[in-house]
Design a protein around this motif. Sequence first.
Motif, PDB file in Angstrom:
ATOM      1  N   PRO A 203       0.896  -1.035  -0.072  1.00  0.00           N
ATOM      2  CA  PRO A 203      -0.112  -0.128   0.053  1.00  0.00           C
ATOM      3  C   PRO A 203       0.837   1.172   0.207  1.00  0.00           C
ATOM      4  O   PRO A 203       0.554   2.148  -0.739  1.00  0.00           O
ATOM      5  CB  PRO A 203      -0.718  -0.023   1.221  1.00  0.00           C
ATOM      6  CG  PRO A 203      -0.924  -1.599   1.555  1.00  0.00           C
ATOM      7  CD  PRO A 203       0.458  -2.147   1.276  1.00  0.00           C
ATOM      8  N   LEU A 204       1.866   1.244   0.827  1.00  0.00           N
ATOM      9  CA  LEU A 204       2.542   2.562   0.984  1.00  0.00           C
ATOM     10  C   LEU A 204       3.330   3.050  -0.359  1.00  0.00           C
ATOM     11  O   LEU A 204       3.559   4.014  -0.638  1.00  0.00           O
ATOM     12  CB  LEU A 204       3.826   2.360   1.994  1.00  0.00           C
ATOM     13  CG  LEU A 204       4.727   3.589   2.222  1.00  0.00           C
ATOM     14  CD1 LEU A 204       3.780   4.749   2.859  1.00  0.00           C
ATOM     15  CD2 LEU A 204       6.029   3.265   3.383  1.00  0.00           C
ATOM     16  N   LEU A 205       3.749   2.041  -1.220  1.00  0.00           N
ATOM     17  CA  LEU A 205       4.377   2.202  -2.733  1.00  0.00           C
ATOM     18  C   LEU A 205       3.484   2.565  -3.626  1.00  0.00           C
ATOM     19  O   LEU A 205       4.054   2.891  -4.798  1.00  0.00           O
ATOM     20  CB  LEU A 205       5.222   1.136  -2.953  1.00  0.00           C
ATOM     21  CG  LEU A 205       6.425   0.751  -1.887  1.00  0.00           C
ATOM     22  CD1 LEU A 205       7.178  -0.285  -2.243  1.00  0.00           C
ATOM     23  CD2 LEU A 205       7.358   2.168  -1.601  1.00  0.00           C
ATOM     24  N   THR A 206       2.236   2.293  -3.487  1.00  0.00           N
ATOM     25  CA  THR A 206       1.119   2.337  -4.715  1.00  0.00           C
ATOM     26  C   THR A 206       0.494   3.393  -4.609  1.00  0.00           C
ATOM     27  O   THR A 206       0.798   4.843  -4.165  1.00  0.00           O
ATOM     28  CB  THR A 206       0.187   1.330  -4.648  1.00  0.00           C
ATOM     29  OG1 THR A 206      -0.279   1.251  -6.200  1.00  0.00           O
ATOM     30  CG2 THR A 206      -0.775   1.390  -3.642  1.00  0.00           C
ATOM     31  N   SER A 207      -0.341   3.835  -5.833  1.00  0.00           N
ATOM     32  CA  SER A 207      -1.058   5.027  -6.104  1.00  0.00           C
ATOM     33  C   SER A 207      -2.315   4.714  -7.163  1.00  0.00           C
ATOM     34  O   SER A 207      -2.369   3.649  -7.670  1.00  0.00           O
ATOM     35  CB  SER A 207      -0.293   6.183  -6.838  1.00  0.00           C
ATOM     36  OG  SER A 207      -0.106   5.765  -8.089  1.00  0.00           O
ATOM     37  N   PRO A 208      -3.368   5.421  -6.829  1.00  0.00           N
ATOM     38  CA  PRO A 208      -4.673   5.256  -7.817  1.00  0.00           C
ATOM     39  C   PRO A 208      -4.186   4.965  -9.129  1.00  0.00           C
ATOM     40  O   PRO A 208      -4.784   4.217 -10.024  1.00  0.00           O
ATOM     41  CB  PRO A 208      -5.346   6.316  -7.490  1.00  0.00           C
ATOM     42  CG  PRO A 208      -5.099   6.795  -6.187  1.00  0.00           C
ATOM     43  CD  PRO A 208      -3.631   6.769  -6.170  1.00  0.00           C
ATOM     44  N   SER A 209      -3.118   5.840  -9.667  1.00  0.00           N
ATOM     45  CA  SER A 209      -2.805   5.871 -11.219  1.00  0.00           C
ATOM     46  C   SER A 209      -1.953   4.387 -11.571  1.00  0.00           C
ATOM     47  O   SER A 209      -2.566   3.753 -12.456  1.00  0.00           O
ATOM     48  CB  SER A 209      -1.883   7.032 -11.314  1.00  0.00           C
ATOM     49  OG  SER A 209      -1.404   6.717 -12.676  1.00  0.00           O
ATOM     50  N   LEU A 210      -1.295   4.050 -10.694  1.00  0.00           N
ATOM     51  CA  LEU A 210      -0.766   2.722 -10.870  1.00  0.00           C
ATOM     52  C   LEU A 210      -1.617   1.382 -10.970  1.00  0.00           C
ATOM     53  O   LEU A 210      -1.750   0.950 -12.064  1.00  0.00           O
ATOM     54  CB  LEU A 210       0.604   2.326  -9.725  1.00  0.00           C
ATOM     55  CG  LEU A 210       1.061   1.129  -9.850  1.00  0.00           C
ATOM     56  CD1 LEU A 210       2.145   0.961 -11.238  1.00  0.00           C
ATOM     57  CD2 LEU A 210       1.935   0.746  -8.576  1.00  0.00           C
ATOM     58  N   LEU A 211      -2.682   1.585  -9.932  1.00  0.00           N
ATOM     59  CA  LEU A 211      -3.746   0.342  -9.988  1.00  0.00           C
ATOM     60  C   LEU A 211      -4.409   0.727 -11.423  1.00  0.00           C
ATOM     61  O   LEU A 211      -5.125  -0.538 -11.731  1.00  0.00           O
ATOM     62  CB  LEU A 211      -4.565   0.602  -8.685  1.00  0.00           C
ATOM     63  CG  LEU A 211      -3.739   0.434  -7.383  1.00  0.00           C
ATOM     64  CD1 LEU A 211      -4.549   0.414  -6.283  1.00  0.00           C
ATOM     65  CD2 LEU A 211      -3.018  -1.081  -7.589  1.00  0.00           C
ATOM     66  N   TRP A 212      -4.925   1.936 -11.514  1.00  0.00           N
ATOM     67  CA  TRP A 212      -5.685   2.218 -12.809  1.00  0.00           C
ATOM     68  C   TRP A 212      -5.206   1.511 -14.108  1.00  0.00           C
ATOM     69  O   TRP A 212      -5.634   0.867 -14.863  1.00  0.00           O
ATOM     70  CB  TRP A 212      -6.050   3.769 -13.104  1.00  0.00           C
ATOM     71  CG  TRP A 212      -6.769   3.944 -14.247  1.00  0.00           C
ATOM     72  CD1 TRP A 212      -8.023   3.897 -14.324  1.00  0.00           C
ATOM     73  CD2 TRP A 212      -6.376   4.133 -15.480  1.00  0.00           C
ATOM     74  NE1 TRP A 212      -8.774   4.265 -15.332  1.00  0.00           N
ATOM     75  CE2 TRP A 212      -7.400   4.573 -16.367  1.00  0.00           C
ATOM     76  CE3 TRP A 212      -5.192   4.354 -16.164  1.00  0.00           C
ATOM     77  CZ2 TRP A 212      -7.461   4.864 -17.585  1.00  0.00           C
ATOM     78  CZ3 TRP A 212      -5.148   4.857 -17.385  1.00  0.00           C
ATOM     79  CH2 TRP A 212      -6.509   5.214 -18.015  1.00  0.00           C
ATOM     80  N   HIS A 213      -3.705   1.721 -14.022  1.00  0.00           N
ATOM     81  CA  HIS A 213      -3.010   1.286 -15.311  1.00  0.00           C
ATOM     82  C   HIS A 213      -2.924  -0.378 -15.107  1.00  0.00           C
ATOM     83  O   HIS A 213      -2.795  -1.021 -16.316  1.00  0.00           O
ATOM     84  CB  HIS A 213      -1.588   1.710 -15.308  1.00  0.00           C
ATOM     85  CG  HIS A 213      -1.461   2.986 -15.880  1.00  0.00           C
ATOM     86  ND1 HIS A 213      -1.609   3.542 -17.245  1.00  0.00           N
ATOM     87  CD2 HIS A 213      -1.470   4.398 -15.359  1.00  0.00           C
ATOM     88  CE1 HIS A 213      -1.573   4.739 -17.463  1.00  0.00           C
ATOM     89  NE2 HIS A 213      -1.416   5.396 -16.258  1.00  0.00           N
TER      90      HIS A 213
END
Length: 256
Positions: A67-77
């Motif tokens: 969780p600490l390393l991710t972002s909504p943009s990364l998950l969207w991609h």
Amino acid sequence: MLSLLPGNPYGVFIRSFGKAHAFLAQRANSAAFNRVHHISKNDLPYLDAILDWYRSYDAVCSFEIIPLLTSPSLLWHFAKRGLYQSGFYNVLYGLPGTETARFPHIDIRAVEPEEKDLFADVYFTSFGVSKTSANNYVRDSIRTLIDISSNQCFFAFIEKRVAAIAVLSVTQQIGYLGLAATLPSFRGYGCHKALLQVRIEKAASQGCQLVVGQAGVGTISQRNMERLGLRLAYTKVDWTIYSERQEPNSFDPFNK
């Protein structure tokens, strides 16, 4: 682990993309082995290159998301490129204890090198993994655990019968409470908790400053860890590339 086998029979490769590390066992071709670790939102520019690298080997793959390393943009991609959430695991941590474990009805000892096959058999039976040629890579990876110098592998016995197995890995004063499995006929006797406490005590005796482990969300494994003083650090998520050729695995050699 498979990379330690003579001649690299499973075609194991490791490659870095930014700060992400991609692992491939070409001939195993399982998302449980073909995994990307430590990918962060800053590694998004490498996502297509990572996927292309696995595709060049016609390999399925999964991404371990912290969780600490991710972002909504990364998950969207991820979603845009056909990946789906395939699993959740809780990561726990604690301080090693020095109190010697005592379990009158359970005997625990180290696994001997000549007992590799028995060690692997307990794993296969515990997780219901079929002993087919297609799963030879799982057997080889479990057997190889015993050969790694930083590992300590254990059997738990009840009435002189093998009941459970577990692994402790020690690196840089951190003890990792790795693979643990109990045979179905011996569940409910306390083997998992006993093996946890023995490994925590072993980690303390070897100078570890921290112990860590992971477990399925809300499982008995998690509850046993919490009873012994470990606390939840975070929940990680696996994202796996969609493939019509391969259904999701019902087992995971490292994260159960």
